[in-house]
Design a protein around this motif. Structure first.
Motif, PDB file in Angstrom:
ATOM      1  N   UNK A   1       0.812  -1.220   0.000  1.00 49.03           N
ATOM      2  CA  UNK A   1       0.000   0.000   0.000  1.00 49.03           C
ATOM      3  C   UNK A   1       0.842   1.265   0.000  1.00 49.03           C
ATOM      4  N   UNK A   2       2.085   1.165   0.477  1.00 49.68           N
ATOM      5  CA  UNK A   2       2.961   2.333   0.506  1.00 49.68           C
ATOM      6  C   UNK A   2       3.302   2.819  -0.896  1.00 49.68           C
ATOM      7  N   UNK A   3       3.115   1.950  -1.899  1.00 51.51           N
ATOM      8  CA  UNK A   3       3.421   2.315  -3.278  1.00 51.51           C
ATOM      9  C   UNK A   3       2.289   3.096  -3.953  1.00 51.51           C
ATOM     10  N   UNK A   4       1.134   3.176  -3.305  1.00 49.90           N
ATOM     11  CA  UNK A   4       0.007   3.909  -3.871  1.00 49.90           C
ATOM     12  C   UNK A   4       0.285   5.406  -3.843  1.00 49.90           C
ATOM     13  N   UNK A   5      -0.141   6.094  -4.883  1.00 52.36           N
ATOM     14  CA  UNK A   5       0.059   7.538  -4.953  1.00 52.36           C
ATOM     15  C   UNK A   5      -0.860   8.240  -3.955  1.00 52.36           C
ATOM     16  N   UNK A   6      -0.307   9.118  -3.170  1.00 48.84           N
ATOM     17  CA  UNK A   6      -1.097   9.840  -2.170  1.00 48.84           C
ATOM     18  C   UNK A   6      -2.013  10.874  -2.815  1.00 48.84           C
ATOM     19  N   UNK A   7      -1.733  11.226  -4.074  1.00 52.58           N
ATOM     20  CA  UNK A   7      -2.528  12.251  -4.755  1.00 52.58           C
ATOM     21  C   UNK A   7      -3.618  11.666  -5.644  1.00 52.58           C
ATOM     22  N   UNK A   8      -3.626  10.354  -5.781  1.00 54.70           N
ATOM     23  CA  UNK A   8      -4.592   9.715  -6.683  1.00 54.70           C
ATOM     24  C   UNK A   8      -5.857   9.341  -5.927  1.00 54.70           C
ATOM     25  N   UNK A   9      -7.009   9.741  -6.463  1.00 56.87           N
ATOM     26  CA  UNK A   9      -8.289   9.393  -5.871  1.00 56.87           C
ATOM     27  C   UNK A   9      -8.953   8.297  -6.692  1.00 56.87           C
ATOM     28  N   UNK A  10      -9.469   7.287  -5.971  1.00 60.25           N
ATOM     29  CA  UNK A  10     -10.118   6.166  -6.650  1.00 60.25           C
ATOM     30  C   UNK A  10     -11.632   6.330  -6.607  1.00 60.25           C
ATOM     31  N   UNK A  11     -12.257   6.138  -7.755  1.00 59.09           N
ATOM     32  CA  UNK A  11     -13.718   6.119  -7.801  1.00 59.09           C
ATOM     33  C   UNK A  11     -14.249   4.830  -7.188  1.00 59.09           C
ATOM     34  N   UNK A  12     -13.563   3.713  -7.520  1.00 57.90           N
ATOM     35  CA  UNK A  12     -13.997   2.402  -7.041  1.00 57.90           C
ATOM     36  C   UNK A  12     -12.806   1.640  -6.472  1.00 57.90           C
ATOM     37  N   UNK A  13     -13.034   0.990  -5.344  1.00 66.16           N
ATOM     38  CA  UNK A  13     -12.061   0.043  -4.808  1.00 66.16           C
ATOM     39  C   UNK A  13     -12.719  -1.325  -4.819  1.00 66.16           C
ATOM     40  N   UNK A  14     -12.078  -2.271  -5.491  1.00 69.89           N
ATOM     41  CA  UNK A  14     -12.591  -3.640  -5.604  1.00 69.89           C
ATOM     42  C   UNK A  14     -11.720  -4.537  -4.742  1.00 69.89           C
ATOM     43  N   UNK A  15     -12.341  -5.254  -3.824  1.00 67.91           N
ATOM     44  CA  UNK A  15     -11.612  -6.125  -2.895  1.00 67.91           C
ATOM     45  C   UNK A  15     -11.768  -7.573  -3.333  1.00 67.91           C
ATOM     46  N   UNK A  16     -10.696  -8.158  -3.852  1.00 70.75           N
ATOM     47  CA  UNK A  16     -10.720  -9.543  -4.313  1.00 70.75           C
ATOM     48  C   UNK A  16     -10.612  -9.620  -5.821  1.00 70.75           C
ATOM     49  N   UNK A  17      -9.630 -10.387  -6.319  1.00 68.05           N
ATOM     50  CA  UNK A  17      -9.326 -10.405  -7.755  1.00 68.05           C
ATOM     51  C   UNK A  17      -9.672 -11.731  -8.408  1.00 68.05           C
TER      52      UNK A  17
END
Length: 610
Positions: free
Chosen positions: A30-46
């Motif tokens: 999770x530390x690699x995620x951009x702090x400035x990027x906003x997600x419309x959808x978060x999907x849990x499970x691939x």
């Protein structure tokens, strides 16, 4: 359903020389995620629920999507890519390695409960069988939900959208093995029939002409599955086609699709209220029980696709579920819904072994006992393009779907649990080798086998998934409640007898020697002997569904509405097998794929039914 240990040992030796498929880098923290990027959808499970919906939503470049998977990447894993090695994945590092509670219907035995813990979910570790189910299955979903969009006729466009038929790699004519007119040709999921001939093929098909009880069906995916025919598998060009390889890998170059692996969603976080309903548009994640906790936010929706076991677990950990149960574990109830984690239904499986006269007719055991032969066949697969040979197929080429006759005395005392007359009660899977039951030797030193695995595909037993602890890294309590009804036990008894009748067809003379292995001790004329066999040897074919079941807007026994939004909350939708009210009389992955395809359309349209 092949021995895992032998395959894992050989695979570890050769993985180093296996070329990994080219793939963009995945985020591993999770530390690699951009702090400035906003997600419309978060999907849990691939898995086959989450990967398609994430992929389809990210088709709009203006929409940012984050897909979170608890397991590792599937990149370069030979056992996942190679169809023949699929049987070694249950119990592997790519499995959650769950275990059920002691099952009363199985004389107190526990059952190993495989679920995919890898990118692609269970579609990366299953046996790849592609069966759509019956028209009655889907018409029941439409009836239960009050939404005709889930009916058989309405859902067909999504099957066509998901499927891509790929010719078998040996180039044989598929006439009589599949009805190409009913299948898709441009979808992401590769499908094919057998890439290699097995010694049992001609005998299985000949039996359909010799015994009226087992009629031939050219394609069980027509909506009318009853009969015996050829398996359609989720692989193409000799390689598994998983939710990951189909929906994620080809689209990782999209700047608006981020895929985070090795990260567990621990709970949903309430972010406010909407019209008096608690809104959940954030999810907490961790990589281990001792690692840093991150809270990730979505502007529109959290989509739970963690599967039949882990989706209810996440809901319960979030305070969404039976209030009394949550309080007993020290979890504050936020939404009291007693149905979360209930209605677990799965297909019980029992393998029945028969001896074969010639060593070469037992393909699986012959290959696994001979390291030189194993490596030769693996080399053939690796050095051909498209991949060819025995290792380019799953090891089972036919499948059968049967109903217990209307004249059977069981119907005088129990109600038919199937969804209707087109839905089978029993499945047959035919394997040229030994398929062990729990407690049996996986790879016997001697003996040559043909196995008919029998499965109750319209079971009436129901179980549950509950929390053992508020610690998200503690496994939940899984109780499928196998064979806890008169019908389920009777159906498996009936199926074991039917397997004996199948090999009594004239064409098996000189090929099959009779019952073999542990099954040799079973007297098929004795109710007591068969019932002992069933109770001692039954396990599962790993098809759990139903723990967040779909219902109408006013149905108080459901968890989600017809549009798969979680009832009583805002901002959460569920897209996986947990929403299926009943288990399809089929291997359910195809149903989950099309549920996800339609769910993506509902989300894009902003559908809000309830």
């Amino acid at each position: 359903m092949r021995p895992a240990g032998r395959l894992t040992t050989v695979t570890c030796v050769i993985l180093g020389i296996t070329a990994a498929t080219s793939r963009a880098a995945l985020l591993t923290s999770p530390a690699q995620l951009s702090s400035s990027k906003k997600y419309d959808y978060i999907v849990v499970g691939a898995g086959p629920g989450g990967s398609p919906v994430a992929s389809r939503l990210s088709e709009d470049p203006k929409v940012n999507v984050l897909l979170i998977e608890a397991g590792p990447s599937d990149q370069g894993v030979l056992d996942i890519q190679n169809p023949f090695l699929a049987g070694g994945l249950q119990g592997s590092p790519f499995d959650w390695n769950y275990t059920t509670t002691a099952q009363k219907g199985l004389n107190g035995h526990t059952v190993a409960y495989a679920r995919g813990h890898v990118l692609g979910g269970s579609s990366s570790i299953n046996l790849m069988v592609w069966t759509r189910g019956s028209r009655d299955d889907f018409n029941t979903y439409a009836s239960v939900s009050g939404d005709s969009g889930w009916s058989w006729n309405s859902i067909q466009k999504y099957f066509l959208k998901a499927e891509r038929f790929v010719p078998p790699t040996d180039g044989h004519d598929v006439t009589g093995q599949i009805n190409l007119k009913i299948h898709g040709t441009n979808g992401p999921v590769n499908l094919t029939v057998a890439n290699a001939v097995l010694p049992t093929d001609s005998h299985v098909i000949a039996t359909t002409q010799e015994l009226a009880e087992f009629p031939f069906n050219v394609d069980s995916n027509s909506g009318d599955p009853l009969g015996v025919g050829w398996i359609l598998g989720a692989y193409g060009n000799g390689v598994r086609s998983s939710a990951s390889s189909s929906y994620i890998d080809p689209f990782l170059s999209r700047k608006n699709l981020d895929v985070l692996v090795e990260t567990t969603a621990t709970k949903l976080v309430q972010t406010g209220t909407t019209k008096g309903l608690p809104a959940f548009r954030a999810v907490e994640v961790q990589q281990s029980s001792t690692s840093k906790n991150y809270t990730l936010h979505a502007t529109k929706e959290i989509i739970l696709s963690a599967g039949t076991i882990n989706t209810p677990k996440i809901l319960l950990l979030s305070g969404i579920g039976p209030a009394s149960q949550l309080r007993s574990l020290g979890i504050k109830p936020l939404v009291d819904n007693s149905n979360v984690g209930q209605n677990l239904v799965d297909h019980p499986r029992l393998s029945n072994q028969f001896g074969v006269l010639n060593v070469s007719d037992d393909v699986t055991d012959t290959v696994l006992r001979n390291t030189t032969l194993f490596n030769e066949l693996l080399g053939e697969w690796m050095n051909t393009n498209p991949h060819q040979g025995v290792f380019a197929s799953s090891g089972a080429n036919q499948i059968g779907w049967l109903r217990i006759p209307d004249s059977d005395p069981i119907w005088k005392t129990v109600k038919d649990p199937s969804s209707g007359p087109t839905s089978p009660h029993i499945e047959f899977l035919f394997s040229p080798g030994n398929v062990p039951n729990p407690g049996e030797v996986a790879l016997p030193d001697t003996g040559n086998f043909f196995t008919i695995s029998t499965v109750v595909v319209s079971p009436s037993s129901r179980g549950s998934v509950t929390l053992a602890s508020k610690d998200p890294f503690v496994s939940p309590i899984i109780d499928p409640n196998f064979l806890n009804t008169t019908f389920d036990a009777y159906a498996l008894n009936y199926a074991a007898r039917a397997s004996g009748r199948f090999v009594s067809a004239p064409n098996w003379k000189g090929f099959v020697t009779g019952q073999a292995g542990p099954f040799a001790e079973v007297d098929l004329t004795s109710d007591e002997s068969i019932n002992t066999w069933v109770r001692e040897k039954t396990s599962t074919i790993w098809h759990p569904v139903g723990t967040a079941r779909m219902g109408t807007c006013k149905d108080k026994k459901s968890v989600v509405g017809p549009d798969l939004r979680v009832k009583g909350v805002d901002g959460v939708r569920i897209v996986d097998a947990s929403v299926l009210p009943n288990v399809p009389a089929a291997h359910p992955q195809a149903a989950v794929y099309v549920f996800s395809e339609r769910a993506a359309d509902l989300i894009k349209k902003g559908s809000c039914v309830c």
